[in-house]
Design a protein around this motif. Structure first.
Motif, PDB file in Angstrom:
ATOM      1  N   MET A 175      33.724 -24.960 -48.827  1.00  0.00           N
ATOM      2  CA  MET A 175      34.213 -26.107 -49.587  1.00  0.00           C
ATOM      3  C   MET A 175      35.298 -26.834 -48.788  1.00  0.00           C
ATOM      4  O   MET A 175      36.118 -26.183 -48.149  1.00  0.00           O
ATOM      5  CB  MET A 175      34.792 -25.611 -50.923  1.00  0.00           C
ATOM      6  N   GLN A 176      35.280 -28.157 -48.863  1.00  0.00           N
ATOM      7  CA  GLN A 176      36.285 -28.945 -48.136  1.00  0.00           C
ATOM      8  C   GLN A 176      37.574 -29.078 -48.956  1.00  0.00           C
ATOM      9  O   GLN A 176      37.552 -28.932 -50.180  1.00  0.00           O
ATOM     10  CB  GLN A 176      35.751 -30.359 -47.874  1.00  0.00           C
ATOM     11  N   ASN A 177      38.664 -29.381 -48.269  1.00  0.00           N
ATOM     12  CA  ASN A 177      39.900 -29.713 -48.990  1.00  0.00           C
ATOM     13  C   ASN A 177      39.669 -30.968 -49.835  1.00  0.00           C
ATOM     14  O   ASN A 177      38.846 -31.797 -49.460  1.00  0.00           O
ATOM     15  CB  ASN A 177      41.021 -30.069 -48.004  1.00  0.00           C
ATOM     16  N   PHE A 178      40.389 -31.092 -50.924  1.00  0.00           N
ATOM     17  CA  PHE A 178      40.266 -32.357 -51.667  1.00  0.00           C
ATOM     18  C   PHE A 178      41.533 -32.719 -52.418  1.00  0.00           C
ATOM     19  O   PHE A 178      42.428 -31.888 -52.601  1.00  0.00           O
ATOM     20  CB  PHE A 178      39.058 -32.341 -52.607  1.00  0.00           C
ATOM     21  N   ASP A 179      41.578 -33.987 -52.819  1.00  0.00           N
ATOM     22  CA  ASP A 179      42.716 -34.549 -53.539  1.00  0.00           C
ATOM     23  C   ASP A 179      42.128 -35.256 -54.756  1.00  0.00           C
ATOM     24  O   ASP A 179      41.486 -36.298 -54.620  1.00  0.00           O
ATOM     25  CB  ASP A 179      43.412 -35.559 -52.590  1.00  0.00           C
ATOM     26  N   ASN A 189      25.479 -31.466 -47.102  1.00  0.00           N
ATOM     27  CA  ASN A 189      25.341 -30.328 -46.183  1.00  0.00           C
ATOM     28  C   ASN A 189      26.509 -29.353 -46.331  1.00  0.00           C
ATOM     29  O   ASN A 189      26.514 -28.292 -45.693  1.00  0.00           O
ATOM     30  CB  ASN A 189      25.268 -30.825 -44.736  1.00  0.00           C
ATOM     31  N   THR A 190      27.512 -29.699 -47.131  1.00  0.00           N
ATOM     32  CA  THR A 190      28.638 -28.784 -47.354  1.00  0.00           C
ATOM     33  C   THR A 190      28.122 -27.558 -48.113  1.00  0.00           C
ATOM     34  O   THR A 190      27.345 -27.693 -49.054  1.00  0.00           O
ATOM     35  CB  THR A 190      29.738 -29.471 -48.198  1.00  0.00           C
ATOM     36  N   THR A 191      28.594 -26.374 -47.712  1.00  0.00           N
ATOM     37  CA  THR A 191      28.173 -25.153 -48.412  1.00  0.00           C
ATOM     38  C   THR A 191      29.344 -24.598 -49.231  1.00  0.00           C
ATOM     39  O   THR A 191      30.453 -25.121 -49.176  1.00  0.00           O
ATOM     40  CB  THR A 191      27.693 -24.088 -47.410  1.00  0.00           C
ATOM     41  N   ASN A 192      29.089 -23.534 -49.982  1.00  0.00           N
ATOM     42  CA  ASN A 192      30.098 -22.922 -50.864  1.00  0.00           C
ATOM     43  C   ASN A 192      30.634 -23.932 -51.871  1.00  0.00           C
ATOM     44  O   ASN A 192      31.839 -24.153 -51.990  1.00  0.00           O
ATOM     45  CB  ASN A 192      31.253 -22.313 -50.037  1.00  0.00           C
ATOM     46  N   MET A 250      34.062 -33.272 -55.733  1.00  0.00           N
ATOM     47  CA  MET A 250      35.227 -32.685 -55.047  1.00  0.00           C
ATOM     48  C   MET A 250      34.816 -31.507 -54.168  1.00  0.00           C
ATOM     49  O   MET A 250      34.044 -30.645 -54.572  1.00  0.00           O
ATOM     50  CB  MET A 250      36.265 -32.222 -56.075  1.00  0.00           C
ATOM     51  N   GLY A 251      35.366 -31.484 -52.949  1.00  0.00           N
ATOM     52  CA  GLY A 251      35.092 -30.389 -52.022  1.00  0.00           C
ATOM     53  C   GLY A 251      33.771 -30.523 -51.298  1.00  0.00           C
ATOM     54  O   GLY A 251      33.388 -29.643 -50.527  1.00  0.00           O
ATOM     55  N   ARG A 252      33.039 -31.604 -51.532  1.00  0.00           N
ATOM     56  CA  ARG A 252      31.738 -31.787 -50.896  1.00  0.00           C
ATOM     57  C   ARG A 252      31.763 -33.068 -50.072  1.00  0.00           C
ATOM     58  O   ARG A 252      32.419 -34.037 -50.445  1.00  0.00           O
ATOM     59  CB  ARG A 252      30.609 -31.971 -51.929  1.00  0.00           C
ATOM     60  N   GLN A 253      31.004 -33.072 -48.989  1.00  0.00           N
ATOM     61  CA  GLN A 253      30.805 -34.327 -48.272  1.00  0.00           C
ATOM     62  C   GLN A 253      29.796 -35.153 -49.076  1.00  0.00           C
ATOM     63  O   GLN A 253      28.696 -34.688 -49.369  1.00  0.00           O
ATOM     64  CB  GLN A 253      30.260 -34.057 -46.872  1.00  0.00           C
ATOM     65  N   GLU A 254      30.179 -36.367 -49.453  1.00  0.00           N
ATOM     66  CA  GLU A 254      29.299 -37.200 -50.278  1.00  0.00           C
ATOM     67  C   GLU A 254      28.404 -38.061 -49.386  1.00  0.00           C
ATOM     68  O   GLU A 254      28.714 -38.281 -48.223  1.00  0.00           O
ATOM     69  CB  GLU A 254      30.150 -38.064 -51.224  1.00  0.00           C
ATOM     70  N   ASP A 255      27.315 -38.567 -49.936  1.00  0.00           N
ATOM     71  CA  ASP A 255      26.326 -39.255 -49.103  1.00  0.00           C
ATOM     72  C   ASP A 255      26.435 -40.796 -49.169  1.00  0.00           C
ATOM     73  O   ASP A 255      26.786 -41.434 -48.219  1.00  0.00           O
ATOM     74  CB  ASP A 255      24.915 -38.816 -49.507  1.00  0.00           C
ATOM     75  N   TRP A 256      26.076 -41.377 -50.293  1.00  0.00           N
ATOM     76  CA  TRP A 256      26.153 -42.818 -50.584  1.00  0.00           C
ATOM     77  C   TRP A 256      25.185 -43.694 -49.800  1.00  0.00           C
ATOM     78  O   TRP A 256      25.302 -44.924 -49.817  1.00  0.00           O
ATOM     79  CB  TRP A 256      27.610 -43.343 -50.465  1.00  0.00           C
TER      80      TRP A 256
END
Ligand code: NZQ
Ligand code: ZN
Length: 394
Positions: free
Chosen positions: A1-5, A208-211, A260-266
């Motif tokens: 998971m990515q960092n997020f705000d 493609n983000t995992t967890n 949140m915590g995911r790379q989004e596509d758009w």
């Protein structure tokens, strides 16, 4: 998971009759309100009178600007900016759908911006708007999610460009969602809204983000809720309980949480905006055509994600030894769902022929204007990829 705000401050007032107290809710924040609305549905339904009386009863001054069209125009936003400056407006109330709310946000930030508001849309992420007039909304169509997002999408009708812009300062202060206000929606607008809110989840879900277990499940819950309740409101537009589910889902789909915590596509959104910019079609209808084509083009880049979609969202059962079979069945079921909602499935059904496909592909990746910026994240899409997706959608 990515960092997020995560910061989603829009206060949501949800349920029957909430719009009647809009004056009392705005009173602590406003003295002179711009009442901004669309082409007349709120006058026909009586909502305009309710809102106007409530604002007046609270002792607020009201200036009004109606006439927002779907795919809201830059020219009207410019007019609104001048009006707010001239009248010393200190608050904007948008009563309508995504188009009205997005136009309100353009006006709200344009009032303080020293140049022409279109420059903000052109500069995009290179510029962060810090100051704008506060905006409140009364939602009349669940679709765009603009009632809780920090985004605005505007059409520059002279240049045939449709660009979005986002900044935390643009999140509405408060939004009123009374599902009874959706009862008057025509079937095609119900369907467009459903396709749009589903796409807002897809743009976050396909990653493609995992967890990302929690947000995977949240996305699937929102999609499942929409798939269950959309046919109910389509066939019974006065079904309050089903509208509650759709109204809530539309807001959760786009307030940021499920991404949140995911790379989004758009990618699909940007591909669709080119269609709306030239052909002035409804955003949701365009997405219903683009999305299955995009899925067919990109799924090989993340087979696991698309198997999960087919099984967990579209309820496909079959052999995990044939992942491609599961995926194609999942996409087919999504197309079938859109079809049952009365949505188009090809560019031809939208009245779009092949004449501008290459132009739209090049505009979307911006290579038309200089450097190329590929769309999408799950799979990077250059203009030739975008063209291939348009062709799959023909
Ligand atoms: O203009 P009126 O007369 O009000 O009629 C509208 C309009 O013709 C009608 N309508 C709305 N509520 C109604 C109703 N008719 C009867 N009864 C009601 N209760 O519906 C038509 C469509 O309205 P519009 O506001 O254009 O729809 P929507 O909410 O789908 O908004 C679409 C716009 O939002 C943008 C899209 O690009 C598009 O321009 N988006 C904005 C986003 C954001 N700001 O976060 C995200 C989205 O991805 C989307 O791109
Ligand atoms: Zn959208």
């Amino acid at each position: 998971m990515q960092n997020f705000d995560f910061y989603a401050p829009a206060r949501i007032l949800f349920g029957k009759d909430e719009e009647k107290r809009v004056g009392e809710l705005l009173k602590p924040h406003a003295t002179k309100v711009l009442l901004h609305y669309g082409g007349g549905s709120i006058k026909k339904s009586g909502l305009y009178d309710t809102v106007f009386s409530s604002l007046k009863a609270a002792g607020l001054s009201v200036v009004e600007l109606g006439g927002v069209m779907p795919n809201p125009r830059l020219s009207l936003a410019r007019e609104g900016i001048e009006l707010c400056k001239k009248e010393d407006v200190d608050f904007i109330l948008a009563v309508g759908g995504g188009s009205v709310i997005d136009s309100a946000k353009a006006i709200a930030m344009g009032v303080y911006y020293p140049g022409d508001v279109w420059e903000i849309y052109m500069k995009g992420r290179m510029l962060q708007v810090k100051k704008s007039l506060p905006v409140a909304t009364i939602l009349t169509i669940p679709a765009a999610g603009s009632e809780s997002s920090g985004d605005t999408v505007i059409t520059n009708e002279e240049k045939q460009l449709k660009y979005g812009y986002g900044a935390p300062a643009l999140r509405p202060l408060l939004s009123i969602i009374n599902p009874e206000l959706f009862f008057t929606l025509p079937k095609n607008q119900i369907a467009n809204g459903v396709a749009d809110m589903m796409s807002h989840v897809f743009e976050r879900y396909f990653t493609n983000t995992t967890n990302t277990d929690l947000t995977d499940r949240l996305c699937e819950a929102v999609l499942g809720t929409i798939i269950k309740n959309a046919p109910i409101v389509l066939n019974d537009p006065r079904n309050y309980e089903a509208w509650c589910e759709i109204g809530f889902a539309g807001t959760v789909a786009h307030n940021g949480l499920v991404g949140m915590g995911r790379q989004e596509d758009w990618g699909c959104h940007d591909i669709e905006h080119e269609l709306s910019a030239i052909y002035d079609i409804a955003h949701g209808a365009g997405l219903a055509v683009v999305t299955p084509a995009w899925m067919k083009y990109v799924y090989k880049d993340n087979i696991n994600m698309f198997v999960q979609f087919a099984v967990n969202v579209m309820g496909v059962k079959g052999s995990f030894r044939d992942p491609e079979g599961l995926i194609l069945e999942g996409i087919a079921r999504l197309s079938e769902f859109f079809h049952k909602m009365g949505l188009p499935s090809t560019l031809g059904e939208l009245g779009i022929d092949g004449a501008n496909l290459e132009l739209m592909s090049k505009k979307a990746s911006r290579i038309q204007f200089g450097d190329e910026y590929p769309l999408g994240r799950l799979k990077k899409l250059y203009w030739q990829d975008i063209l291939a997706i348009y062709k799959l959608a023909q």
